[in-house]
Design a protein around this motif. Sequence first.
Motif, short mmCIF file in Angstrom:
data_model
loop_
_atom_site.label_atom_id
_atom_site.label_comp_id
_atom_site.label_asym_id
_atom_site.label_seq_id
_atom_site.Cartn_x
_atom_site.Cartn_y
_atom_site.Cartn_z
N ASP A 142 42.99 39.45 22.53
CA ASP A 142 42.90 40.91 22.62
C ASP A 142 42.90 41.56 21.23
O ASP A 142 42.12 42.48 20.96
CB ASP A 142 44.06 41.47 23.45
CG ASP A 142 43.90 41.18 24.94
OD1 ASP A 142 42.84 40.66 25.32
OD2 ASP A 142 44.84 41.47 25.70
N ALA A 143 43.77 41.06 20.36
CA ALA A 143 43.81 41.61 19.01
C ALA A 143 42.51 41.36 18.26
O ALA A 143 42.04 42.22 17.49
CB ALA A 143 44.99 41.02 18.24
N ASN A 153 44.73 47.57 31.35
CA ASN A 153 44.73 46.22 30.80
C ASN A 153 43.34 45.60 30.75
O ASN A 153 43.20 44.38 30.74
CB ASN A 153 45.67 45.30 31.59
CG ASN A 153 46.09 44.09 30.78
OD1 ASN A 153 46.19 44.16 29.55
ND2 ASN A 153 46.34 42.96 31.45
N ALA A 154 42.29 46.42 30.71
CA ALA A 154 40.92 45.90 30.66
C ALA A 154 40.52 45.70 29.20
O ALA A 154 40.49 46.67 28.42
CB ALA A 154 39.96 46.87 31.34
N PRO A 155 40.19 44.49 28.79
CA PRO A 155 39.87 44.22 27.38
C PRO A 155 38.64 44.95 26.87
O PRO A 155 38.48 45.11 25.66
CB PRO A 155 39.66 42.70 27.34
CG PRO A 155 40.36 42.17 28.56
CD PRO A 155 40.21 43.24 29.58
N ASP A 156 37.75 45.40 27.78
CA ASP A 156 36.53 46.06 27.31
C ASP A 156 36.85 47.35 26.55
O ASP A 156 36.08 47.78 25.68
CB ASP A 156 35.57 46.33 28.46
CG ASP A 156 36.22 47.10 29.60
OD1 ASP A 156 37.37 46.79 29.93
OD2 ASP A 156 35.57 48.00 30.14
N HIS A 157 37.98 47.98 26.86
CA HIS A 157 38.37 49.19 26.12
C HIS A 157 38.67 48.86 24.66
O HIS A 157 38.54 49.73 23.79
CB HIS A 157 39.61 49.83 26.75
CG HIS A 157 39.38 50.33 28.15
ND1 HIS A 157 38.43 51.28 28.44
CD2 HIS A 157 40.00 50.03 29.32
CE1 HIS A 157 38.46 51.55 29.74
NE2 HIS A 157 39.40 50.79 30.29
N LEU A 158 39.07 47.63 24.40
CA LEU A 158 39.42 47.24 23.03
C LEU A 158 38.22 47.24 22.10
O LEU A 158 38.37 47.42 20.89
CB LEU A 158 40.09 45.87 23.03
CG LEU A 158 41.44 45.80 23.75
CD1 LEU A 158 41.94 44.37 23.78
CD2 LEU A 158 42.45 46.73 23.07
N LEU A 159 37.04 47.04 22.66
CA LEU A 159 35.85 47.09 21.83
C LEU A 159 35.65 48.49 21.26
O LEU A 159 35.34 48.66 20.07
CB LEU A 159 34.62 46.66 22.64
CG LEU A 159 33.30 46.57 21.86
CD1 LEU A 159 33.44 45.55 20.73
CD2 LEU A 159 32.16 46.20 22.79
N ARG A 203 50.87 33.35 26.24
CA ARG A 203 51.04 34.66 25.62
C ARG A 203 50.26 34.78 24.31
O ARG A 203 49.55 35.76 24.08
CB ARG A 203 52.51 34.93 25.35
CG ARG A 203 53.30 35.27 26.60
CD ARG A 203 54.71 35.69 26.23
NE ARG A 203 55.43 36.17 27.40
CZ ARG A 203 56.64 36.71 27.36
NH1 ARG A 203 57.27 36.79 26.20
NH2 ARG A 203 57.23 37.13 28.47
N MET A 204 50.43 33.79 23.44
CA MET A 204 49.79 33.88 22.14
C MET A 204 48.27 33.84 22.24
O MET A 204 47.57 34.52 21.49
CB MET A 204 50.28 32.74 21.23
CG MET A 204 51.75 32.88 20.81
SD MET A 204 52.08 34.38 19.85
CE MET A 204 52.82 35.44 21.12
N ILE A 257 51.66 44.23 22.75
CA ILE A 257 51.56 44.61 24.16
C ILE A 257 50.93 43.49 24.98
O ILE A 257 51.40 43.16 26.08
CB ILE A 257 50.75 45.90 24.32
CG1 ILE A 257 51.49 47.07 23.67
CG2 ILE A 257 50.49 46.21 25.79
CD1 ILE A 257 52.84 47.37 24.27
N SER A 258 49.89 42.89 24.44
CA SER A 258 49.23 41.80 25.17
C SER A 258 50.18 40.61 25.34
O SER A 258 50.22 39.99 26.42
CB SER A 258 47.97 41.37 24.41
OG SER A 258 47.32 40.31 25.08
#
Length: 524
Positions: A215-216, A163-169, A208-209, A199-200
């Motif tokens: 994240d998106a 759940n680490a947002p840095d992977h999303l980059l 939530r939103m 998922i987020s």
Amino acid sequence: MRGSRREFWVILGLSAVAFVGVGLWLAAHDLVFPDAMSRVANGYFVAFSRDPHLAAIGFVWNPLPSFLDLPFLALTPLIPAMASHGLAGVLESSLCGALTVALFALVLRDIGVTGRAIRWILTGLFAVQPLIVLSSASGASEAMLLAALMLVLRSLLAYLRDNAPDHLLLVGVGLGLAYLTRYEAVGAGAGVIALVFVISALRHRENRMSYAFTDATIAAFPFVMACAGWAVVSKVIMGSWFESATSHYGNSSQVNAAREYIDNVAGTGHLSHLGYLGEQLAGIAPLLGVVAIISAIVAIRRRDVRVPAIWASFGTVLVLDDLLFLQGSTFGWLRFQIAAVPLLFLLAGHLVASTPRFRPLVSACTALALAACLPLAWRIEGDPRLAREEKMAVSIANSDRQGNQRAVAADLDLRVGGREGSVITDVAYSSQIVLASRHHDQYVVTTDRDFKQALADPAAAGVCYALVGAPESSPSDAVEAQYPQFFETGGGVATLEQQWTEEGPLEWRLYSFDHQRPGQEGCG
């Protein structure tokens, strides 16, 4: 961690050696896909035309494969085959294919295939699947697309795990690279970003939103910038947002011109085309339907988000490719089904990882089943109806078309002697002749910024000759468009000097413009 890193480099090295070896053999026998040579040519004109500039990369096709060909093309003065035989594309795609296979092994580890033996077996079977071998060794752009999507999936799995947002980059960067490689990456972009959003939202009970949009957005930003950036640059330079759709050299124009040929092979109507796609998939990934159903059941029972991640990364690309064919927007080449291969193997790996109690049995059955399908997949590659592009490549090699075009280049080198800007030609069709020439600057080509002016007034531009192909093989030739009936008669402005006939409909003619006959000042 050290073990996985060592495994990565070993698999990368072994795969690279194997793919380069196959690619060198293919190139030596002139077994080259047109897509591969087009990407090499686009890179070549950036550095080796009489008007070298970055925009010569072209805007019909995505730029990344041609950009990555440039380091190899820089060796063309020392190794002419880098251009003339497309070796630059072979080396680039071989490295991308090797990277795909190495990342595939890491993804198997990420989804829980911890046993080294079964992981290596699955990786080996994946590596020798015919679509993987040919896309990696032929210079085609699919190998780079798969490498980018493997990066996307690995980063997405890391995000789902911790759940680490840095992977999303990295997810977004991978999607951006995929889009700059092939347009069907839009499917993966939409699927992955939507999955991240869902998922987020499910993971957070409060706001939530807000979390989901954040994240998106992180995942989407590099992807959107790649899409928008490429479109804006195309608009500024070419005047069109999407040259692939609007240019007469683009995919849409080519498909429309070949509509009768496609329908003769695949049938007419959506049902016939759907049946054709089904035959292709049944040949290259016959177990996909069964494995997909079983993995879906397992994922639902276990609430396992790894399966949706696999589908979002690869299944969406497969679905988009097939939908585009159904609506009549693509040729339906067999290689367009390539996303089915990693999709099948990754879902199979997930099944192995999801059955700890029966893992030895499931591993053995999975490996045997996948291995048993390989002969069928290789047989499909020889089917002239389902593997039309492969048949075309073999026919071209058997007719020695590449050798004939290199002979044309040699004749022109002798006649023109390297005088700059002497021969005008549309390299959408004659690129392989120019790539084989020892004097690249003797040609005025369509990527030159003064091409239109030179074509409109050859005398002022000092152009002596025009090289054109038969209209059947060069339906949108710029010279023919400027001077109707040029191939047949010289269009009233030129006189036939030489012609070369090849097996099949392809024929080349060299005309000298009447304003400046050979022997006069400036022409040889």
